[in-house]
Structure formats: C-alpha cells, structure tokens
Design a protein around this motif. Structure first.
Motif, PDB file in Angstrom:
ATOM      1  N   LEU A  15       8.008  38.602  47.199  1.00  0.00           N
ATOM      2  CA  LEU A  15       9.238  38.287  47.933  1.00  0.00           C
ATOM      3  C   LEU A  15       9.445  39.249  49.095  1.00  0.00           C
ATOM      4  O   LEU A  15       9.835  38.841  50.196  1.00  0.00           O
ATOM      5  CB  LEU A  15      10.438  38.340  46.986  1.00  0.00           C
ATOM      6  CG  LEU A  15      10.537  37.199  45.953  1.00  0.00           C
ATOM      7  CD1 LEU A  15      11.571  37.532  44.893  1.00  0.00           C
ATOM      8  CD2 LEU A  15      10.896  35.889  46.661  1.00  0.00           C
ATOM      9  N   HIS A  16       9.183  40.531  48.850  1.00  0.00           N
ATOM     10  CA  HIS A  16       9.351  41.522  49.926  1.00  0.00           C
ATOM     11  C   HIS A  16       8.319  41.325  51.027  1.00  0.00           C
ATOM     12  O   HIS A  16       8.628  41.488  52.206  1.00  0.00           O
ATOM     13  CB  HIS A  16       9.283  42.941  49.357  1.00  0.00           C
ATOM     14  CG  HIS A  16      10.599  43.436  48.870  1.00  0.00           C
ATOM     15  ND1 HIS A  16      11.359  44.366  49.548  1.00  0.00           N
ATOM     16  CD2 HIS A  16      11.323  43.099  47.784  1.00  0.00           C
ATOM     17  CE1 HIS A  16      12.473  44.590  48.880  1.00  0.00           C
ATOM     18  NE2 HIS A  16      12.478  43.839  47.814  1.00  0.00           N
TER      19      HIS A  16
ATOM     20  N   ASN B 226       6.372  47.640  38.144  1.00  0.00           N
ATOM     21  CA  ASN B 226       7.490  46.744  37.863  1.00  0.00           C
ATOM     22  C   ASN B 226       8.399  47.424  36.841  1.00  0.00           C
ATOM     23  O   ASN B 226       8.118  47.394  35.637  1.00  0.00           O
ATOM     24  CB  ASN B 226       6.987  45.407  37.317  1.00  0.00           C
ATOM     25  CG  ASN B 226       6.506  44.484  38.418  1.00  0.00           C
ATOM     26  OD1 ASN B 226       7.017  44.530  39.530  1.00  0.00           O
ATOM     27  ND2 ASN B 226       5.518  43.667  38.119  1.00  0.00           N
ATOM     28  N   TYR B 227       9.439  48.058  37.338  1.00  0.00           N
ATOM     29  CA  TYR B 227      10.380  48.716  36.429  1.00  0.00           C
ATOM     30  C   TYR B 227      11.308  47.670  35.818  1.00  0.00           C
ATOM     31  O   TYR B 227      11.831  46.801  36.508  1.00  0.00           O
ATOM     32  CB  TYR B 227      11.204  49.769  37.180  1.00  0.00           C
ATOM     33  CG  TYR B 227      10.365  50.884  37.759  1.00  0.00           C
ATOM     34  CD1 TYR B 227       9.717  51.792  36.938  1.00  0.00           C
ATOM     35  CD2 TYR B 227      10.215  51.007  39.140  1.00  0.00           C
ATOM     36  CE1 TYR B 227       8.941  52.807  37.460  1.00  0.00           C
ATOM     37  CE2 TYR B 227       9.440  52.023  39.671  1.00  0.00           C
ATOM     38  CZ  TYR B 227       8.796  52.923  38.837  1.00  0.00           C
ATOM     39  OH  TYR B 227       8.027  53.923  39.364  1.00  0.00           O
ATOM     40  N   LYS B 228      11.523  47.806  34.534  1.00  0.00           N
ATOM     41  CA  LYS B 228      12.343  46.823  33.827  1.00  0.00           C
ATOM     42  C   LYS B 228      13.709  47.374  33.452  1.00  0.00           C
ATOM     43  O   LYS B 228      14.674  46.628  33.322  1.00  0.00           O
ATOM     44  CB  LYS B 228      11.606  46.375  32.560  1.00  0.00           C
ATOM     45  CG  LYS B 228      12.164  45.116  31.930  1.00  0.00           C
ATOM     46  CD  LYS B 228      11.220  44.559  30.886  1.00  0.00           C
ATOM     47  CE  LYS B 228      11.722  43.206  30.381  1.00  0.00           C
ATOM     48  NZ  LYS B 228      10.769  42.617  29.403  1.00  0.00           N
ATOM     49  N   ARG B 229      13.795  48.693  33.299  1.00  0.00           N
ATOM     50  CA  ARG B 229      15.042  49.296  32.825  1.00  0.00           C
ATOM     51  C   ARG B 229      15.158  50.705  33.374  1.00  0.00           C
ATOM     52  O   ARG B 229      14.156  51.354  33.686  1.00  0.00           O
ATOM     53  CB  ARG B 229      15.042  49.318  31.288  1.00  0.00           C
ATOM     54  CG  ARG B 229      16.358  49.683  30.638  1.00  0.00           C
ATOM     55  CD  ARG B 229      16.297  49.335  29.147  1.00  0.00           C
ATOM     56  NE  ARG B 229      15.293  50.130  28.445  1.00  0.00           N
ATOM     57  CZ  ARG B 229      15.562  51.289  27.814  1.00  0.00           C
ATOM     58  NH1 ARG B 229      16.782  51.784  27.837  1.00  0.00           N
ATOM     59  NH2 ARG B 229      14.607  51.933  27.185  1.00  0.00           N
TER      60      ARG B 229
ATOM     61  N   TYR C   6      11.750  52.829  33.178  1.00  0.00           N
ATOM     62  CA  TYR C   6      10.851  52.230  32.197  1.00  0.00           C
ATOM     63  C   TYR C   6      10.190  50.999  32.814  1.00  0.00           C
ATOM     64  O   TYR C   6      10.876  50.122  33.355  1.00  0.00           O
ATOM     65  CB  TYR C   6      11.617  51.830  30.937  1.00  0.00           C
ATOM     66  CG  TYR C   6      12.281  53.001  30.251  1.00  0.00           C
ATOM     67  CD1 TYR C   6      11.604  53.738  29.286  1.00  0.00           C
ATOM     68  CD2 TYR C   6      13.578  53.380  30.604  1.00  0.00           C
ATOM     69  CE1 TYR C   6      12.205  54.829  28.665  1.00  0.00           C
ATOM     70  CE2 TYR C   6      14.191  54.468  29.993  1.00  0.00           C
ATOM     71  CZ  TYR C   6      13.503  55.193  29.028  1.00  0.00           C
ATOM     72  OH  TYR C   6      14.108  56.272  28.437  1.00  0.00           O
ATOM     73  N   ASP C   7       8.853  50.953  32.744  1.00  0.00           N
ATOM     74  CA  ASP C   7       8.157  49.792  33.289  1.00  0.00           C
ATOM     75  C   ASP C   7       8.039  48.696  32.240  1.00  0.00           C
ATOM     76  O   ASP C   7       8.530  48.827  31.105  1.00  0.00           O
ATOM     77  CB  ASP C   7       6.804  50.191  33.879  1.00  0.00           C
ATOM     78  CG  ASP C   7       5.801  50.690  32.829  1.00  0.00           C
ATOM     79  OD1 ASP C   7       5.977  50.392  31.637  1.00  0.00           O
ATOM     80  OD2 ASP C   7       4.842  51.379  33.224  1.00  0.00           O
ATOM     81  N   GLN C   8       7.370  47.598  32.599  1.00  0.00           N
ATOM     82  CA  GLN C   8       7.339  46.428  31.717  1.00  0.00           C
ATOM     83  C   GLN C   8       6.521  46.667  30.449  1.00  0.00           C
ATOM     84  O   GLN C   8       6.652  45.931  29.469  1.00  0.00           O
ATOM     85  CB  GLN C   8       6.800  45.218  32.474  1.00  0.00           C
ATOM     86  CG  GLN C   8       5.378  45.365  32.991  1.00  0.00           C
ATOM     87  CD  GLN C   8       5.042  44.299  34.001  1.00  0.00           C
ATOM     88  OE1 GLN C   8       5.554  44.280  35.113  1.00  0.00           O
ATOM     89  NE2 GLN C   8       4.188  43.361  33.597  1.00  0.00           N
TER      90      GLN C   8
ATOM     91  N   GLN D 268      13.125  35.017  35.365  1.00  0.00           N
ATOM     92  CA  GLN D 268      12.301  34.003  36.028  1.00  0.00           C
ATOM     93  C   GLN D 268      11.416  34.577  37.124  1.00  0.00           C
ATOM     94  O   GLN D 268      10.317  34.083  37.374  1.00  0.00           O
ATOM     95  CB  GLN D 268      13.196  32.910  36.620  1.00  0.00           C
ATOM     96  CG  GLN D 268      13.951  32.077  35.589  1.00  0.00           C
ATOM     97  CD  GLN D 268      15.063  31.256  36.221  1.00  0.00           C
ATOM     98  OE1 GLN D 268      15.089  31.053  37.432  1.00  0.00           O
ATOM     99  NE2 GLN D 268      15.992  30.791  35.390  1.00  0.00           N
ATOM    100  N   HIS D 269      11.893  35.628  37.798  1.00  0.00           N
ATOM    101  CA  HIS D 269      11.200  36.111  38.996  1.00  0.00           C
ATOM    102  C   HIS D 269      10.742  37.559  38.875  1.00  0.00           C
ATOM    103  O   HIS D 269      10.388  38.178  39.882  1.00  0.00           O
ATOM    104  CB  HIS D 269      12.122  35.980  40.206  1.00  0.00           C
ATOM    105  CG  HIS D 269      12.616  34.587  40.444  1.00  0.00           C
ATOM    106  ND1 HIS D 269      11.826  33.592  40.982  1.00  0.00           N
ATOM    107  CD2 HIS D 269      13.835  34.009  40.201  1.00  0.00           C
ATOM    108  CE1 HIS D 269      12.515  32.473  41.074  1.00  0.00           C
ATOM    109  NE2 HIS D 269      13.742  32.693  40.603  1.00  0.00           N
ATOM    110  N   PHE D 270      10.700  38.108  37.670  1.00  0.00           N
ATOM    111  CA  PHE D 270      10.425  39.530  37.494  1.00  0.00           C
ATOM    112  C   PHE D 270       9.110  39.964  38.156  1.00  0.00           C
ATOM    113  O   PHE D 270       9.031  41.034  38.755  1.00  0.00           O
ATOM    114  CB  PHE D 270      10.392  39.870  35.994  1.00  0.00           C
ATOM    115  CG  PHE D 270      10.145  41.318  35.712  1.00  0.00           C
ATOM    116  CD1 PHE D 270      11.142  42.268  35.909  1.00  0.00           C
ATOM    117  CD2 PHE D 270       8.908  41.746  35.259  1.00  0.00           C
ATOM    118  CE1 PHE D 270      10.916  43.609  35.675  1.00  0.00           C
ATOM    119  CE2 PHE D 270       8.675  43.093  35.002  1.00  0.00           C
ATOM    120  CZ  PHE D 270       9.674  44.022  35.207  1.00  0.00           C
ATOM    121  N   ASP D 271       8.085  39.132  38.059  1.00  0.00           N
ATOM    122  CA  ASP D 271       6.765  39.502  38.574  1.00  0.00           C
ATOM    123  C   ASP D 271       6.581  39.188  40.060  1.00  0.00           C
ATOM    124  O   ASP D 271       5.489  39.397  40.598  1.00  0.00           O
ATOM    125  CB  ASP D 271       5.671  38.788  37.775  1.00  0.00           C
ATOM    126  CG  ASP D 271       5.607  39.270  36.332  1.00  0.00           C
ATOM    127  OD1 ASP D 271       5.834  40.475  36.101  1.00  0.00           O
ATOM    128  OD2 ASP D 271       5.343  38.433  35.439  1.00  0.00           O
TER     129      ASP D 271
END
Length: 461
Positions: free
Chosen positions: A19-20, A40-43, A50-52, A11-14
């Motif tokens: 937020l920071h 935006n690293y995803k994994r 690994y980014d998005q 829900q808030h990945f992006d």
C-alpha cells in the motif's frame, strides 16, 4: 455489516508495504527493505513491539520521543475512552474549553516561575512557527537566530531555522532574516546579538541531531546575553522536554528561565497530536492585546478535547510512575557502563547525554586493519559505520535504534522513560556484543559493511 478497524487490520495486515509503495512514500519502503527493517508489527505495549511471530523488540526510538510513557499506556487509553463517551462539546470555537484550561494550569506548574501563559497547537513545528511570530510581534524586530545542526521542524518557517542542509535543499528561498551560529559558542552568540536586531534566539537545550550537550556555563550566559541585548530566549524542548533528560524540562539542568518553552511529542502520550508554547504574560498580552486580535493566531484543532485529555493523563502517568526519576537513573547507568568499556574498543569514542536522551559516538581507530576498514566506509558515505551498529542491533538483538543524524558516526537512543533494569541490561549487552563484533574485520558484520558501502556508492552514481 458494521465498520470495523479490527477487521481492516485482519484483512490487510500483510499488505502495508504494498500500500505504501503504491499510494505513499515508496522510498521509505525501499529504505526499510534495504536495511532489513521491514517487519510486520502486530502489537505494541510499553517499551516493546511484537511482530507477527510473537518476537519481542525493545523500542529505543519511541516514535522519535513521542512514547515517553510507553506505547498504549492504559491510563491514557482510559482517559481517551472516557472523553469519547461523555458527549462533551468540542471545538465550539466561539467558546473556551475546560480541558485546555486544566492542562495549561498543570503544565505551567512545571515550568520556571516566569512563564504563566500557554498557547496550544498541534505539533512541534507549529510551536516553533508560533514562537517566530510571537517574538517578532513582541520585540518589533524581525531577525531570528538559531544554531548550526539544530532541528526545529519542517514547515517553512521552522525549516528556515533548520541547521541541516539536507532538509532545506530545493525548498528555498527560506524565510528571510534568519541566521545561524555555532552551538555552545558564546562569543558567536554575543557577536550576533550585539546588533540589537534579533527578536529571538531559538535553541534546543540538547541538540537532537547528534545529542550535543553544551558546557555548564552556556545556558546561564545565553539567558544573560539575551536579556542584555533585548532578545527573547526560546528553548525548543519539543524533544528534550516532558521528562526526557531526567528533569521535567532540560533547562532545569542549568536553572535558567527562558521567555518561551516549546513542547510537543511526549505530551500526548503518543495518541493525539498536540503542541504548545509556554510564555511570559508580557508576550501573550502583547500579541493578543485587543479584543479584535483575540484570534490573530491559532489553529482549528488546537485545544481539542482528545488532545487535552491525553495531555492531562500523560502528566498523571509521569507523576504516579516516577518516570522522570527513572529516566535519570537508567540513563546514567547506560551512559556510565558504556563509557567504562571505552578502553576496550578502538571504535568507541564516548557515550553522552542526559536521562534517556543518549548518544554513542564512534571514531577512527588506531590499528591499521581497523583504520583501513573505517576509511572504506567513510569514503563510501560519511557516517556509514553507524549502520553497522544499528542493523545488527535490530536483526540479531531485536533492539530498535537510530543514527543520530546525517553524516555523523553517532547512534542515538531515545527510549520510553519506563525502561526496567532488565531492559537496561538488554541494551548494554546488545551494544557490547555488537561493538565487539565490529572489531573482527573478517567477521560477518564487515560483510554487511561492504554491502552497505556498495549500496552507497551505487546511489551516488
């Protein structure tokens, strides 16, 4: 609906940078966006991020050395999952825990044979704080000696031993009776110890800020001089320990026996904060010398089951995967290959370090056009040249690295210990291309340099 961390991420990945900016350190967000590190690293797995979009990055920071066994190692994950499902008693406090006893035994089997007691805490800076207290109580002296440009943490006691002024500015007054001497200077050390009022000399075997490696005779003489003048020799191995330098402990390179070894970072596999102090029985028995002093120093969450399980699993991974031997071999390959090319590049001074704690230092060139370009950067902000290395390494080669410290022209590599031959070649190839590009003053990399200089001058105003 059940609570789900996975759903929160989806829900808030992006929105992490937003937020920071709103709730945390917005200056860190500004830094990342300015230098183009706002990914935006995803994994994360092992030595890779690994980014998005699925792009793979080689992580040569490893969380400032935390992920020595790589990110999300399955053995450590399995140990933590098992610990969670066993319904073990945890932090009973009026009790002692089994896992902390087992981890203490395993760690002490790796240390010099004069160290036979362990104290656990939550971080490297807590280990330093404990060492200060233990040294003062044991020796009945108050003075603590440390080295210029050293780094020992950011809590108030540790900060008093911090050799970089930028970390201390505005937070004083510092803990009294703390004094600095130059690193790798035996004359200064003996002069400071000769007054016989120094409780402890706390020193990194290899300085993290700059990756400064001492002369071969330095630590044998440190050990001798500390014994001569009744000072405790404390090795801060928070960054250098747990295999980082190609030995389990960096002090093994010089075959010395400190009175205390401080540890943290890599010990937990990167999952749960954990720190520790290995020490002699004399120190432990002096500090905790009566039943009413059994709790004279401690920490609520130290020795918690998750941290201890993570530590035990991490040590198992180091052993079974031969990561320390791998660190020694791959590190030697990288340092040797870079130094072999030093004659080709005016900006390149040397590579140095031990194992996978590596510095690449740059210098003022001799040719006039390069010298003028270097001077422009140095005038704007000393050490700015290294950003012309780390930023292209990241943007063009997807290699994450860092500048080794404030105001120095040193790039630092602190990767996981499981780098493969393919990773080694990736590092060397990316560095070679980037360093070569800096010698083309009309190239795009110097457009970056001019932009960096402009930002630096603007910030100074």
């Amino acid at each position: 609906m059940s609570f789900s961390i996975s759903d929160l991420f989806s829900q808030h990945f992006d929105s992490k940078f937003d937020l920071h900016e709103q709730y945390l350190n917005n200056q860190m967000v500004r830094v990342l966006r300015t230098i183009g590190y706002d990914r935006n690293y995803k994994r994360a797995l092992g030595q890779y991020l690994y980014d998005q979009e699925g792009n793979e990055y080689l992580d040569l920071l490893s969380g400032f050395g935390v992920f020595a066994v790589g990110r999300n190692h399955p053995t450590v994950i399995s140990a933590l999952q098992e610990t969670l499902t066993l319904e073990l008693p945890n932090l009973v406090q009026m009790d002692v825990s089994l896992l902390s006893g087992l981890l203490a035994k395993e760690i002490l089997a790796t240390t010099p044979d004069n160290l036979d007691k362990m104290f656990f805490c939550n971080s490297g800076t807590e280990a330093v704080e404990a060492a200060i207290k233990f040294a003062r109580y044991t020796t009945k002296r108050t003075k603590i000696l440390y080295c210029e440009h050293g780094y020992h943490g950011l809590t108030m006691g540790s900060l008093a031993l911090n050799g970089e002024e930028i970390f201390r500015e505005g937070f004083g007054p510092m803990l009294p009776d703390c004094a600095a001497i130059p690193f790798n200077d035996l004359v200064a050390l003996e002069q400071a110890l000769s007054s016989k009022d120094v409780a402890a000399f706390i020193v990194e075997p290899i300085q993290g800020k700059g990756v400064n490696v001492p002369d071969d005779n330095y630590f044998p003489e440190v050990e001798r001089l500390c014994k001569k003048y009744g000072t405790l020799f404390v090795a801060d191995e928070v960054q250098t320990g747990i295999g980082r330098t190609g030995k389990f402990w960096a002090v093994e390179h010089w075959q010395v026996k400190p009175d205390m070894i401080l540890m943290a970072k890599a010990l937990s596999g990167g999952f749960v904060p954990v720190g520790g102090v290995a020490m002699t029985s004399k120190i432990m028995d002096t500090v905790f010398n009566r039943m009413d002093r059994a709790v004279v120093h401690g920490s609520t969450f130290s020795k918690n089951n998750m941290a201890m399980a993570a530590g035990l699993a991490t040590l198992e991974v180091l052993r079974t995967e031969n990561l320390i031997q791998n660190a020694a071999k791959v590190g030697e390959d990288i340092i040797g290959t870079i130094n072999a090319s030093a004659g080709q590049y005016e900006f390149l001074k040397e590579a140095r370090g031990k194992g996978l704690m590596i510095a690449i230092e740059f210098q003022s060139p001799k040719s006039l056009s390069l010298k003028a370009a270097w001077a422009m950067l140095e005038a704007a902000n000393k050490g700015l040249f290294c950003q012309m290395i780390t930023i292209p390494l990241f943007k063009e080669h997807r290699v994450l690295s860092q500048v080794a410290g404030h105001g120095m022209n040193v790039v630092k590599l602190l990767p996981p210990l499981n780098l493969t031959p393919k990773d080694r070649d990736w590092v060397i190839g990316a560095l070679d291309k980037t360093i070569a590009d800096t010698h083309q003053v009309t190239g795009s990399i110097w457009t970056l340099g001019k932009n960096l200089a402009g930002h630096a001058l603007k910030n100074r105003k």
